[in-house]
Scaffold this motif. Structure first.
Motif, PDB file in Angstrom:
ATOM      1  N   ASP A   1      22.232  28.621  37.725  1.00  0.00           N
ATOM      2  CA  ASP A   1      23.390  29.510  37.844  1.00  0.00           C
ATOM      3  C   ASP A   1      23.541  30.029  39.266  1.00  0.00           C
ATOM      4  OD1 ASP A   1      24.095  29.194  35.211  1.00  0.00           O
ATOM      5  OD2 ASP A   1      23.208  31.072  34.523  1.00  0.00           O
ATOM      6  N   LEU A   2      22.423  30.347  39.919  1.00  0.00           N
ATOM      7  CA  LEU A   2      22.481  30.838  41.300  1.00  0.00           C
ATOM      8  C   LEU A   2      23.030  29.776  42.242  1.00  0.00           C
ATOM      9  CD1 LEU A   2      19.044  32.706  41.505  1.00  0.00           C
ATOM     10  CD2 LEU A   2      21.310  33.769  41.565  1.00  0.00           C
ATOM     11  N   ASP A   3      22.579  28.531  42.066  1.00  0.00           N
ATOM     12  CA  ASP A   3      23.046  27.443  42.925  1.00  0.00           C
ATOM     13  C   ASP A   3      24.530  27.160  42.682  1.00  0.00           C
ATOM     14  OD1 ASP A   3      20.543  27.179  44.027  1.00  0.00           O
ATOM     15  OD2 ASP A   3      19.956  25.475  42.769  1.00  0.00           O
ATOM     16  N   GLY A   4      24.933  27.176  41.420  1.00  0.00           N
ATOM     17  CA  GLY A   4      26.319  26.868  41.092  1.00  0.00           C
ATOM     18  C   GLY A   4      27.296  27.932  41.534  1.00  0.00           C
ATOM     19  N   ALA A   5      26.867  29.198  41.439  1.00  0.00           N
ATOM     20  CA  ALA A   5      27.774  30.300  41.784  1.00  0.00           C
ATOM     21  C   ALA A   5      27.871  30.517  43.285  1.00  0.00           C
ATOM     22  CB  ALA A   5      27.312  31.580  41.107  1.00  0.00           C
ATOM     23  N   TYR A   6      26.747  30.343  43.998  1.00  0.00           N
ATOM     24  CA  TYR A   6      26.670  30.591  45.439  1.00  0.00           C
ATOM     25  C   TYR A   6      27.233  31.979  45.785  1.00  0.00           C
ATOM     26  CZ  TYR A   6      26.739  29.684  50.469  1.00  0.00           C
ATOM     27  OH  TYR A   6      26.532  29.754  51.826  1.00  0.00           O
ATOM     28  N   VAL A   7      26.626  32.989  45.209  1.00  0.00           N
ATOM     29  CA  VAL A   7      26.985  34.384  45.490  1.00  0.00           C
ATOM     30  C   VAL A   7      25.885  34.963  46.373  1.00  0.00           C
ATOM     31  CG1 VAL A   7      27.376  36.669  44.497  1.00  0.00           C
ATOM     32  CG2 VAL A   7      28.227  34.634  43.315  1.00  0.00           C
ATOM     33  N   GLU A   8      26.250  35.396  47.579  1.00  0.00           N
ATOM     34  CA  GLU A   8      25.277  35.889  48.548  1.00  0.00           C
ATOM     35  C   GLU A   8      25.699  37.253  49.085  1.00  0.00           C
ATOM     36  OE1 GLU A   8      22.533  34.349  49.145  1.00  0.00           O
ATOM     37  OE2 GLU A   8      22.919  32.352  48.302  1.00  0.00           O
ATOM     38  N   LEU A   9      24.721  38.131  49.290  1.00  0.00           N
ATOM     39  CA  LEU A   9      25.022  39.481  49.756  1.00  0.00           C
ATOM     40  C   LEU A   9      25.507  39.504  51.200  1.00  0.00           C
ATOM     41  CD1 LEU A   9      24.989  42.400  48.702  1.00  0.00           C
ATOM     42  CD2 LEU A   9      22.653  42.633  49.600  1.00  0.00           C
ATOM     43  N   ASP A  10      25.195  38.475  51.988  1.00  0.00           N
ATOM     44  CA  ASP A  10      25.622  38.455  53.391  1.00  0.00           C
ATOM     45  C   ASP A  10      26.939  37.714  53.613  1.00  0.00           C
ATOM     46  OD1 ASP A  10      24.719  35.906  52.924  1.00  0.00           O
ATOM     47  OD2 ASP A  10      23.346  35.820  54.642  1.00  0.00           O
ATOM     48  N   HIS A  11      27.634  37.367  52.534  1.00  0.00           N
ATOM     49  CA  HIS A  11      28.960  36.774  52.698  1.00  0.00           C
ATOM     50  C   HIS A  11      29.953  37.813  53.190  1.00  0.00           C
ATOM     51  CE1 HIS A  11      28.215  33.094  49.866  1.00  0.00           C
ATOM     52  NE2 HIS A  11      27.743  32.909  51.072  1.00  0.00           N
ATOM     53  N   TRP A  12      31.151  37.364  53.536  1.00  0.00           N
ATOM     54  CA  TRP A  12      32.155  38.238  54.144  1.00  0.00           C
ATOM     55  C   TRP A  12      32.418  39.477  53.302  1.00  0.00           C
ATOM     56  CZ3 TRP A  12      37.303  39.333  52.588  1.00  0.00           C
ATOM     57  CH2 TRP A  12      38.062  40.040  53.545  1.00  0.00           C
ATOM     58  N   ALA A  13      32.504  39.319  51.998  1.00  0.00           N
ATOM     59  CA  ALA A  13      32.660  40.471  51.099  1.00  0.00           C
ATOM     60  C   ALA A  13      31.986  40.147  49.777  1.00  0.00           C
ATOM     61  CB  ALA A  13      34.128  40.806  50.879  1.00  0.00           C
ATOM     62  N   VAL A  14      31.417  41.177  49.154  1.00  0.00           N
ATOM     63  CA  VAL A  14      30.748  41.032  47.860  1.00  0.00           C
ATOM     64  C   VAL A  14      31.183  42.197  46.982  1.00  0.00           C
ATOM     65  CG1 VAL A  14      28.548  40.627  46.688  1.00  0.00           C
ATOM     66  CG2 VAL A  14      28.747  40.167  49.148  1.00  0.00           C
ATOM     67  N   PHE A  15      31.540  41.893  45.729  1.00  0.00           N
ATOM     68  CA  PHE A  15      31.903  42.918  44.761  1.00  0.00           C
ATOM     69  C   PHE A  15      31.051  42.754  43.513  1.00  0.00           C
ATOM     70  CE2 PHE A  15      35.348  43.669  47.542  1.00  0.00           C
ATOM     71  CZ  PHE A  15      36.030  44.822  47.153  1.00  0.00           C
ATOM     72  N   GLY A  16      30.810  43.872  42.836  1.00  0.00           N
ATOM     73  CA  GLY A  16      30.026  43.823  41.615  1.00  0.00           C
ATOM     74  C   GLY A  16      30.628  44.685  40.526  1.00  0.00           C
ATOM     75  N   ALA A  17      30.360  44.296  39.282  1.00  0.00           N
ATOM     76  CA  ALA A  17      30.754  45.093  38.113  1.00  0.00           C
ATOM     77  C   ALA A  17      29.488  45.625  37.456  1.00  0.00           C
ATOM     78  CB  ALA A  17      31.550  44.255  37.130  1.00  0.00           C
ATOM     79  N   PHE A  18      29.503  46.892  37.115  1.00  0.00           N
ATOM     80  CA  PHE A  18      28.344  47.541  36.515  1.00  0.00           C
ATOM     81  C   PHE A  18      28.597  47.815  35.036  1.00  0.00           C
ATOM     82  CE2 PHE A  18      27.903  48.125  40.993  1.00  0.00           C
ATOM     83  CZ  PHE A  18      26.546  48.167  41.234  1.00  0.00           C
TER      84      PHE A  18
END
Length: 213
Positions: A107-124
């Motif tokens: 899932d991590l490889d497929g999503a490619y979500v990284e904290l150092d990308h241009w912008a990151v958003f999260g849902a809690f």
């Protein structure tokens, strides 16, 4: 067909298959010569694929490309961000690392979500990071490609839709074009794109590494 010397040498061909079945191709002069193609040719999709096969040029495998239509952009720009969704920063590293530790490598490889990308958003969800999306520049363009990941325990609750809309809104507000890309057989991702208000633009493909050498 467009023959251009300005294409990246690592991606000397781009193929777009439009929803109506039309094929649009951009390629470098060297590859056009290799395939014996020129802009004036009127090839069918079948003829084009045959020339690729004859020249031993393999495409990587198509992805869907989704974008927001102009009217959907205007709706999105007026939409308030949900209270449980916010932008993540470097100060959220501990929270983000804990989130990633609960996801599979696939899932991590497929999503490619990284904290150092241009912008990151999260849902809690009850103070736990349940879903995150990040967005990054698509080459030397104003297009921002995005990835999204929801932990298994929180799927089916609408978090991914909220996060994707929030991060796309942020990209639009800053003058960028959000792009959603997924594999053709990823039915869950396709369903997410449609539920988010995105519209299919085309199937996109490029050359397989080392193909046709």
């Amino acid at each position: 067909m467009i023959v251009s010397p300005h294409l990246d040498e690592d991606s000397p061909i781009t193929v777009l298959e439009m929803p109506d079945g039309q094929i649009r191709v951009a390629l470098t002069p060297a590859l056009a010569d290799h395939l014996d193609l020129h802009p004036q040719q009127n090839l069918t999709a079948q003829d084009f694929r045959r020339k690729l096969n004859e020249a031993d040029v393999q495409l990587h495998g198509a992805d869907y490309l989704f974008y927001f239509l102009e009217e959907e952009k205007q709706i999105l720009l007026q939409e308030p961000v949900k209270a449980n969704v916010r932008r993540l920063t470097a100060q959220d590293k501990v929270i983000f690392d804990a989130f990633c530790s609960q996801a599979s490598e696939e899932d991590l490889d497929g999503a490619y979500v990284e904290l150092d990308h241009w912008a990151v958003f999260g849902a809690f969800d009850e103070d736990r990071l349940a879903c995150a999306a990040s967005i990054y520049a698509w080459g030397d363009t104003k297009i921002m490609d995005l990835g999204v990941l929801t932990l298994d325990a929180f799927r089916g609750r609408g978090h991914a839709r909220q996060v994707v809309r929030a991060i796309c809104q942020y990209a639009l507000e800053n003058g960028y074009e959000p792009q959603y890309r997924c594999q053709l057989d990823n039915l869950a991702s396709v369903a997410l794109a449609k539920s988010t208000g995105l519209t299919l633009f085309a199937k996109w493909d490029t050359i397989f590494p080392d193909s046709g050498d």
